[in-house]
Scaffold this active site. Structure first.
Site, PDB file in Angstrom:
ATOM      1  N   HIS A  43      37.176  32.437  44.150  1.00 27.03           N
ATOM      2  CA  HIS A  43      36.325  33.432  43.490  1.00 27.03           C
ATOM      3  C   HIS A  43      36.924  33.587  42.105  1.00 27.03           C
ATOM      4  CE1 HIS A  43      34.099  37.067  42.532  1.00 27.03           C
ATOM      5  NE2 HIS A  43      35.245  37.527  42.059  1.00 27.03           N
ATOM      6  N   CYS A 111      29.719  33.120  42.235  1.00 30.44           N
ATOM      7  CA  CYS A 111      30.599  33.749  41.244  1.00 30.44           C
ATOM      8  C   CYS A 111      31.152  32.732  40.254  1.00 30.44           C
ATOM      9  CB  CYS A 111      31.742  34.485  41.941  1.00 30.44           C
ATOM     10  SG  CYS A 111      32.735  33.412  43.006  1.00 30.44           S
TER      11      CYS A 111
END
Length: 143
Positions: A43, A111
């Site tokens: 992420h 993301c």
């Protein structure tokens, strides 16, 4: 980091915060489960103007390193930007409909795709390819 002045143009450092959503398990278990070693389930968030911008249920921002994803496992300098903060905020508004909870896609609109697009806008450079390429890498395993 807050913007600094270089001549008449304000510059701000742009940094990628990288988090491992697996908490280290991907590195330990991936070979056994998918037949390929992967180092993490990444992420990312882009840090600029003293805030960290990330895609998680929509585009959000917060205190760098204090997002819901824990502490970054890596901080990657992406360069500097001459883009004024207000222009970046307009950019975020412009792309927010593409990065909404309804448009999330684990492989193609996640993301890391947001971070890549924000970095490209700010610096002219994307984020490291091993991060954006991870979904395709996993799909190409013998699992």
């Amino acid at each position: 980091a807050r913007p600094r002045r270089s001549g008449f143009i304000a510059m701000a450092a742009v940094t990628l915060h990288v988090y491992d959503l697996s908490g280290g398990l991907a590195r330990q278990m991936s070979q056994a489960f998918i037949g390929k070693q992967i180092d993490g389930v990444w992420h990312t968030g882009v840090v600029v103007y003293g805030r960290e911008y990330f895609f998680g249920g929509g585009i959000q921002n917060g205190v760098p390193g204090r997002t819901p994803y824990g502490s970054p496992v890596e901080r990657v300098p992406l360069g500097e930007t001459h883009i004024p903060e207000e222009v970046f905020e307009e950019f975020i508004q412009d792309i927010s409909s593409r990065f909404s909870v309804h448009n999330y896609d684990l492989l193609d609109n996640n993301c890391n795709n947001f971070s890549a697009e924000a970095s490209l806008f700010l610096t002219g450079n994307s984020i490291p390819a091993h991060i954006t390429g991870l979904p395709a890498e996993v799909l190409n395993t013998p699992m």
